[in-house]
Design a protein around this motif. Sequence first.
Motif, PDB file in Angstrom:
ATOM      1  N   GLU A 221       0.754  -0.893   0.295  1.00 39.67           N
ATOM      2  CA  GLU A 221       0.065   0.008  -0.054  1.00 39.67           C
ATOM      3  C   GLU A 221       0.980   1.497  -0.158  1.00 39.67           C
ATOM      4  O   GLU A 221       0.542   2.422  -0.924  1.00 39.67           O
ATOM      5  CB  GLU A 221      -1.249  -0.029   1.268  1.00 39.67           C
ATOM      6  N   ARG A 222       1.782   1.241   1.287  1.00 38.73           N
ATOM      7  CA  ARG A 222       2.690   2.641   1.055  1.00 38.73           C
ATOM      8  C   ARG A 222       3.426   2.440  -0.687  1.00 38.73           C
ATOM      9  O   ARG A 222       3.673   3.621  -1.103  1.00 38.73           O
ATOM     10  CB  ARG A 222       4.242   1.952   1.715  1.00 38.73           C
TER      11      ARG A 222
ATOM     12  N   ALA B 189       2.167   1.400  -3.438  1.00 33.81           N
ATOM     13  CA  ALA B 189       1.337   1.997  -4.642  1.00 33.81           C
ATOM     14  C   ALA B 189       1.559   3.657  -4.012  1.00 33.81           C
ATOM     15  O   ALA B 189       1.349   4.759  -5.346  1.00 33.81           O
ATOM     16  CB  ALA B 189       0.284   1.314  -4.320  1.00 33.81           C
ATOM     17  N   ARG B 190       1.152   4.031  -2.875  1.00 32.21           N
ATOM     18  CA  ARG B 190       0.945   5.523  -2.944  1.00 32.21           C
ATOM     19  C   ARG B 190       2.506   6.596  -2.936  1.00 32.21           C
ATOM     20  O   ARG B 190       1.804   7.446  -3.693  1.00 32.21           O
ATOM     21  CB  ARG B 190       0.804   5.928  -1.050  1.00 32.21           C
ATOM     22  N   ALA B 191       3.371   5.507  -3.266  1.00 25.05           N
ATOM     23  CA  ALA B 191       4.705   6.470  -3.747  1.00 25.05           C
ATOM     24  C   ALA B 191       4.703   6.371  -4.690  1.00 25.05           C
ATOM     25  O   ALA B 191       5.077   7.392  -5.349  1.00 25.05           O
ATOM     26  CB  ALA B 191       5.553   5.918  -2.979  1.00 25.05           C
ATOM     27  N   ARG B 192       3.966   5.796  -5.578  1.00 24.59           N
ATOM     28  CA  ARG B 192       3.655   5.638  -7.409  1.00 24.59           C
ATOM     29  C   ARG B 192       3.213   6.370  -7.960  1.00 24.59           C
ATOM     30  O   ARG B 192       3.714   7.460  -9.107  1.00 24.59           O
ATOM     31  CB  ARG B 192       4.110   4.324  -7.482  1.00 24.59           C
ATOM     32  N   GLN B 193       2.278   7.193  -6.597  1.00 23.94           N
ATOM     33  CA  GLN B 193       0.705   8.085  -7.642  1.00 23.94           C
ATOM     34  C   GLN B 193       1.753   9.505  -7.677  1.00 23.94           C
ATOM     35  O   GLN B 193       2.124   9.833  -7.041  1.00 23.94           O
ATOM     36  CB  GLN B 193       0.078   8.266  -6.374  1.00 23.94           C
TER      37      GLN B 193
ATOM     38  N   THR C 279       2.013  13.326  -8.091  1.00 26.88           N
ATOM     39  CA  THR C 279       1.079  14.305  -6.820  1.00 26.88           C
ATOM     40  C   THR C 279       0.940  15.479  -7.432  1.00 26.88           C
ATOM     41  O   THR C 279       0.812  15.900  -8.576  1.00 26.88           O
ATOM     42  CB  THR C 279       2.495  14.792  -5.692  1.00 26.88           C
TER      43      THR C 279
END
Length: 105
Positions: A96-97, A99-103, A105
Amino acid sequence: MAVSEGRIHVEVAFALPEKQRIVELDVAEGTTVRQAVAQAELARHFPEVAADTFERADLGIFGKPVRDPDSQLLREGDRVEVYRSLEIDPKAARAERAARARQPT
């Protein structure tokens, strides 16, 4: 602290993120790890936790998991630790972390 003959001094520890408790007990020699947890009456100290949690929780002594807490006997000075179940699987949390880092901004 003087312990009467035939008894040993142990501790039972449990923690939530916001609250911790160590219960000191003098138990009979021959007391098992699971019996000490029952004698500590943790449900009374943690009413917000389902009482059966303490009956089935994984247990350890000084950070080492106990394989058979229903038969392992305690020794003088042992600290029994009651482990909470994980709220989220560590692998799932890492994914999950990531995946968030790859999104973007």
